[in-house]
Design a protein around this motif. Sequence first.
Motif, PDB file in Angstrom:
ATOM      1  N   SER A  20       0.838  -1.201   0.000  1.00 42.89           N
ATOM      2  CA  SER A  20       0.000   0.000   0.000  1.00 42.89           C
ATOM      3  C   SER A  20       0.874   1.252   0.000  1.00 42.89           C
ATOM      4  N   ASP A  71      -4.943  -0.203  -1.970  1.00 47.09           N
ATOM      5  CA  ASP A  71      -4.638   1.061  -1.322  1.00 47.09           C
ATOM      6  C   ASP A  71      -4.765   0.872   0.181  1.00 47.09           C
ATOM      7  N   ASP A  72      -4.561   1.923   0.953  1.00 48.41           N
ATOM      8  CA  ASP A  72      -4.526   1.772   2.411  1.00 48.41           C
ATOM      9  C   ASP A  72      -5.856   1.308   2.980  1.00 48.41           C
ATOM     10  N   ARG A 105      -6.475  -2.400   2.027  1.00 45.76           N
ATOM     11  CA  ARG A 105      -5.630  -3.278   2.840  1.00 45.76           C
ATOM     12  C   ARG A 105      -6.228  -3.456   4.228  1.00 45.76           C
TER      13      ARG A 105
END
Length: 373
Positions: free
Chosen positions: A52, A71-72, A75
């Motif tokens: 990420s 992406d964050d 995740r």
Amino acid sequence: MIFFFYELDLQYMKDTFFLRLERLIDMFQDMALDELQTKAEQGKISIIDVRSPSEYEDSRIPGSVNIPVFDDEERKEVGTIYKQESPKAARERGIEIFSAKLPDFIKQVKDLKGEKVVYCWRGGMRSKAAATVVDLAGTPVYRLNGGYRTYRNWVVETLENFDMKPRAFVLNGYTGTGKTEILQQLKSEGYPVLDLEGMANHRGSIFGQVGRRPHNQKTFDSLLLQELVNYQDREYVLMEGESKRIGKAVLPDFLMNKKEKGVQFYIELPREERIRVILDEYQPWNYPEQCLEAFNKIKKRIHTPVAKEIEEALKTGDYKTAVDRLLDYYYDPRYLHSITQYAEDHIIPIKAESVEDATKQIKQLLAEMNVVQ
């Protein structure tokens, strides 16, 4: 009843799809860290970090590019499913998320030059999935065996046992004598330079992070080791006379010992030139709030009337006055104390009129010492 069997059939196809994909995921080649490093030195490989964006920002293999599988937020979602439901459910959700990105992901990887190698944190599902789909799309790709964790372990162990061969030429001098500017110029001309402040992304002073985002220890270690390995066969390296800590980064003991035993150049510039250098480097007019915040950390160490004068100059944009007073009442006294650790016969003075003049003199001294550029 028909609808019931239709649902069962869909679930069967879904389970079969994931089973086949997981089998495919084990059908590609891993690459060992030493092979990756050799090919990276030769410029024959593109290194792809599929973690990420926040993981990549925190630390990475130097030279790698970030093409994330998740992406964050994605995740975090997959991790929550893994903990609260099951690994199987997390894998299924992860594949669903990743499948929507496949065309763009494959294109980004394909457009990179040379051989391709991907890595995630520990060589797990993210890098496996990424390597599989790209390879199936016709672009051969490797996976770094053990992922970033293997690389980080190598960095830590290597730095702990590093035997630095080149001798050190160390640039010292009061704040504003252009040490960083000199090193950058010498490096651009091919001289072996360890730009420690550049690696830390911090200028090594209380105002050092103004306009910058300092690197953490992991990033600093990676950049430092990369340069040390590159220069290991050189006769010498040039560096600045830094303290043990630069921003968030701490220098290893072997480098501090090498610095202290090295040849010490001591640069002197006229006061006006020093002020110019500082203003050009820091550009405080672009970061007035950060400058005031930094000054508040040290103003108690300065005589109260002078501290008020400096604070007022910062608030009104009279940065030349602020720098002048800071040199007199903070930086110069502190530096004078630190330079006394070196005996006079170990210091080579360089009295110059400008940064360019100082750079020229250093090059002449190196030539006179018969050291190879």
